[in-house]
Design a protein around this motif. Structure first.
Motif, PDB file in Angstrom:
ATOM      1  N   MET A  65       0.820  -1.195   0.000  1.00  0.00           N
ATOM      2  CA  MET A  65       0.000   0.000   0.000  1.00  0.00           C
ATOM      3  C   MET A  65       0.863   1.258   0.000  1.00  0.00           C
ATOM      4  O   MET A  65       0.590   2.178  -0.736  1.00  0.00           O
ATOM      5  N   LEU A  66       1.912   1.304   0.826  1.00  0.00           N
ATOM      6  CA  LEU A  66       2.761   2.494   0.915  1.00  0.00           C
ATOM      7  C   LEU A  66       3.941   2.386  -0.030  1.00  0.00           C
ATOM      8  O   LEU A  66       4.497   1.314  -0.233  1.00  0.00           O
ATOM      9  N   GLY A  67       4.343   3.534  -0.563  1.00  0.00           N
ATOM     10  CA  GLY A  67       5.504   3.583  -1.436  1.00  0.00           C
ATOM     11  C   GLY A  67       6.747   3.957  -0.660  1.00  0.00           C
ATOM     12  O   GLY A  67       6.816   3.813   0.564  1.00  0.00           O
ATOM     13  N   ASP A  68       7.739   4.436  -1.385  1.00  0.00           N
ATOM     14  CA  ASP A  68       8.973   4.909  -0.761  1.00  0.00           C
ATOM     15  C   ASP A  68       8.683   6.123   0.108  1.00  0.00           C
ATOM     16  O   ASP A  68       7.672   6.805  -0.073  1.00  0.00           O
ATOM     17  N   ILE A  69       9.601   6.428   1.021  1.00  0.00           N
ATOM     18  CA  ILE A  69       9.449   7.640   1.821  1.00  0.00           C
ATOM     19  C   ILE A  69       9.580   8.839   0.900  1.00  0.00           C
ATOM     20  O   ILE A  69      10.549   8.975   0.159  1.00  0.00           O
ATOM     21  N   ASP A  70       8.576   9.713   0.921  1.00  0.00           N
ATOM     22  CA  ASP A  70       8.597  10.945   0.132  1.00  0.00           C
ATOM     23  C   ASP A  70       9.407  12.011   0.868  1.00  0.00           C
ATOM     24  O   ASP A  70      10.269  12.644   0.301  1.00  0.00           O
ATOM     25  N   HIS A  71       9.103  12.205   2.160  1.00  0.00           N
ATOM     26  CA  HIS A  71       9.852  13.167   2.961  1.00  0.00           C
ATOM     27  C   HIS A  71       9.624  12.898   4.441  1.00  0.00           C
ATOM     28  O   HIS A  71       8.688  12.204   4.826  1.00  0.00           O
ATOM     29  N   ILE A  72      10.512  13.475   5.250  1.00  0.00           N
ATOM     30  CA  ILE A  72      10.384  13.460   6.703  1.00  0.00           C
ATOM     31  C   ILE A  72      10.363  14.916   7.142  1.00  0.00           C
ATOM     32  O   ILE A  72      11.273  15.675   6.805  1.00  0.00           O
ATOM     33  N   GLU A  73       9.303  15.302   7.849  1.00  0.00           N
ATOM     34  CA  GLU A  73       9.217  16.692   8.306  1.00  0.00           C
ATOM     35  C   GLU A  73       9.768  16.801   9.717  1.00  0.00           C
ATOM     36  O   GLU A  73       9.371  16.055  10.608  1.00  0.00           O
ATOM     37  N   ILE A  74      10.679  17.748   9.892  1.00  0.00           N
ATOM     38  CA  ILE A  74      11.300  18.014  11.184  1.00  0.00           C
ATOM     39  C   ILE A  74      10.882  19.398  11.645  1.00  0.00           C
ATOM     40  O   ILE A  74      11.006  20.375  10.897  1.00  0.00           O
ATOM     41  N   GLU A  75      10.379  19.485  12.871  1.00  0.00           N
ATOM     42  CA  GLU A  75      10.126  20.774  13.504  1.00  0.00           C
ATOM     43  C   GLU A  75      11.366  21.098  14.324  1.00  0.00           C
ATOM     44  O   GLU A  75      11.742  20.342  15.219  1.00  0.00           O
ATOM     45  N   ALA A  76      12.020  22.206  14.002  1.00  0.00           N
ATOM     46  CA  ALA A  76      13.284  22.571  14.637  1.00  0.00           C
ATOM     47  C   ALA A  76      13.120  23.846  15.454  1.00  0.00           C
ATOM     48  O   ALA A  76      12.240  24.664  15.172  1.00  0.00           O
ATOM     49  N   SER A  77      14.000  24.021  16.430  1.00  0.00           N
ATOM     50  CA  SER A  77      14.011  25.275  17.191  1.00  0.00           C
ATOM     51  C   SER A  77      14.320  26.441  16.262  1.00  0.00           C
ATOM     52  O   SER A  77      13.813  27.543  16.443  1.00  0.00           O
ATOM     53  N   ASP A  78      15.174  26.197  15.264  1.00  0.00           N
ATOM     54  CA  ASP A  78      15.549  27.216  14.278  1.00  0.00           C
ATOM     55  C   ASP A  78      15.746  26.505  12.936  1.00  0.00           C
ATOM     56  O   ASP A  78      16.725  25.771  12.757  1.00  0.00           O
ATOM     57  N   ALA A  79      14.816  26.708  12.009  1.00  0.00           N
ATOM     58  CA  ALA A  79      14.858  26.005  10.722  1.00  0.00           C
ATOM     59  C   ALA A  79      16.131  26.318   9.941  1.00  0.00           C
ATOM     60  O   ALA A  79      16.713  25.429   9.318  1.00  0.00           O
ATOM     61  N   SER A  80      16.577  27.555   9.957  1.00  0.00           N
ATOM     62  CA  SER A  80      17.801  27.926   9.238  1.00  0.00           C
ATOM     63  C   SER A  80      19.006  27.186   9.791  1.00  0.00           C
ATOM     64  O   SER A  80      19.853  26.698   9.041  1.00  0.00           O
ATOM     65  N   GLU A  81      19.072  27.094  11.101  1.00  0.00           N
ATOM     66  CA  GLU A  81      20.180  26.385  11.747  1.00  0.00           C
ATOM     67  C   GLU A  81      20.144  24.893  11.405  1.00  0.00           C
ATOM     68  O   GLU A  81      21.173  24.279  11.116  1.00  0.00           O
ATOM     69  N   MET A  82      18.949  24.296  11.412  1.00  0.00           N
ATOM     70  CA  MET A  82      18.823  22.879  11.075  1.00  0.00           C
ATOM     71  C   MET A  82      19.176  22.639   9.611  1.00  0.00           C
ATOM     72  O   MET A  82      19.847  21.654   9.278  1.00  0.00           O
ATOM     73  N   ALA A  83      18.766  23.550   8.722  1.00  0.00           N
ATOM     74  CA  ALA A  83      19.113  23.421   7.306  1.00  0.00           C
ATOM     75  C   ALA A  83      20.631  23.476   7.128  1.00  0.00           C
ATOM     76  O   ALA A  83      21.205  22.683   6.373  1.00  0.00           O
ATOM     77  N   ALA A  84      21.279  24.376   7.847  1.00  0.00           N
ATOM     78  CA  ALA A  84      22.743  24.482   7.768  1.00  0.00           C
ATOM     79  C   ALA A  84      23.404  23.189   8.263  1.00  0.00           C
ATOM     80  O   ALA A  84      24.387  22.720   7.684  1.00  0.00           O
ATOM     81  N   PHE A  85      22.851  22.596   9.314  1.00  0.00           N
ATOM     82  CA  PHE A  85      23.373  21.335   9.840  1.00  0.00           C
ATOM     83  C   PHE A  85      23.249  20.226   8.796  1.00  0.00           C
ATOM     84  O   PHE A  85      24.200  19.484   8.542  1.00  0.00           O
ATOM     85  N   LEU A  86      22.074  20.112   8.164  1.00  0.00           N
ATOM     86  CA  LEU A  86      21.869  19.070   7.160  1.00  0.00           C
ATOM     87  C   LEU A  86      22.787  19.276   5.950  1.00  0.00           C
ATOM     88  O   LEU A  86      23.248  18.307   5.348  1.00  0.00           O
ATOM     89  N   LYS A  87      23.081  20.517   5.620  1.00  0.00           N
ATOM     90  CA  LYS A  87      24.016  20.803   4.526  1.00  0.00           C
ATOM     91  C   LYS A  87      25.415  20.288   4.874  1.00  0.00           C
ATOM     92  O   LYS A  87      26.130  19.786   4.009  1.00  0.00           O
ATOM     93  N   LYS A  88      25.804  20.368   6.151  1.00  0.00           N
ATOM     94  CA  LYS A  88      27.091  19.820   6.585  1.00  0.00           C
ATOM     95  C   LYS A  88      27.145  18.306   6.393  1.00  0.00           C
ATOM     96  O   LYS A  88      28.216  17.724   6.242  1.00  0.00           O
ATOM     97  N   LEU A  89      25.971  17.664   6.403  1.00  0.00           N
ATOM     98  CA  LEU A  89      25.883  16.213   6.251  1.00  0.00           C
ATOM     99  C   LEU A  89      25.731  15.786   4.796  1.00  0.00           C
ATOM    100  O   LEU A  89      25.530  14.605   4.514  1.00  0.00           O
ATOM    101  N   GLY A  90      25.826  16.745   3.880  1.00  0.00           N
ATOM    102  CA  GLY A  90      25.770  16.406   2.459  1.00  0.00           C
ATOM    103  C   GLY A  90      24.435  16.659   1.790  1.00  0.00           C
ATOM    104  O   GLY A  90      24.217  16.204   0.666  1.00  0.00           O
ATOM    105  N   TYR A  91      23.555  17.388   2.440  1.00  0.00           N
ATOM    106  CA  TYR A  91      22.268  17.722   1.834  1.00  0.00           C
ATOM    107  C   TYR A  91      22.364  19.062   1.108  1.00  0.00           C
ATOM    108  O   TYR A  91      23.205  19.899   1.439  1.00  0.00           O
ATOM    109  N   GLU A  92      21.486  19.248   0.124  1.00  0.00           N
ATOM    110  CA  GLU A  92      21.410  20.493  -0.632  1.00  0.00           C
ATOM    111  C   GLU A  92      20.000  21.048  -0.522  1.00  0.00           C
ATOM    112  O   GLU A  92      19.027  20.289  -0.464  1.00  0.00           O
ATOM    113  N   GLU A  93      19.898  22.381  -0.527  1.00  0.00           N
ATOM    114  CA  GLU A  93      18.584  23.012  -0.477  1.00  0.00           C
ATOM    115  C   GLU A  93      17.881  22.826  -1.821  1.00  0.00           C
ATOM    116  O   GLU A  93      18.401  23.213  -2.861  1.00  0.00           O
TER     117      GLU A  93
END
Length: 124
Positions: A1-29
């Protein structure tokens, strides 16, 4: 019934800071939207891994995983299947213009939110 994971939503204290952290881990905006205030969608630079949707908590929200969303080809069929399986709190599908997805929310036995998502607006 379910497919692949489309996305995971994270509620962060500071979205900009969390985005910067994920970029350090190899993610791109991938995109920045006004969905939930300022939100970021980040994709793995090597194409292997989940998409993260990140926004800053507000009101009574607390930092953490908000939901996991699974991709489906037919959102109406997936919604009907969830209801037929007696899954809790299955919403009607609704379109989110900012992300160009149609979404159905549902809950696990402990009340955690999950989603199935289809690309685009089913009413178009």
């Amino acid at each position: 019934m379910l497919g692949d994971i489309d996305h995971i939503e994270i509620e962060a204290s500071d979205a900009s800071e969390m985005a910067a952290f994920l970029k350090k881990l190899g993610y791109e905006e991938h995109r920045r939207t006004e969905h939930h205030g300022e939100s970021f969608e980040l994709v793995p630079s090597d194409g292997d891994g989940p998409v993260f949707e990140v926004h800053t908590v507000k009101g009574e929200e607390t930092p953490g995983i908000n939901h996991i969303a699974f991709a489906v080809d037919d959102i109406e069929e997936a919604t009907a299947d969830l209801r037929a399986a007696d899954v809790d709190q299955v919403s009607n599908p609704y379109y989110v213009e900012q992300t160009d997805r149609t979404i159905t929310n549902f809950r696990d036995p402990d009340g955690r939110r999950f989603q199935v998502v289809g690309e685009g607006d089913i009413d178009s």
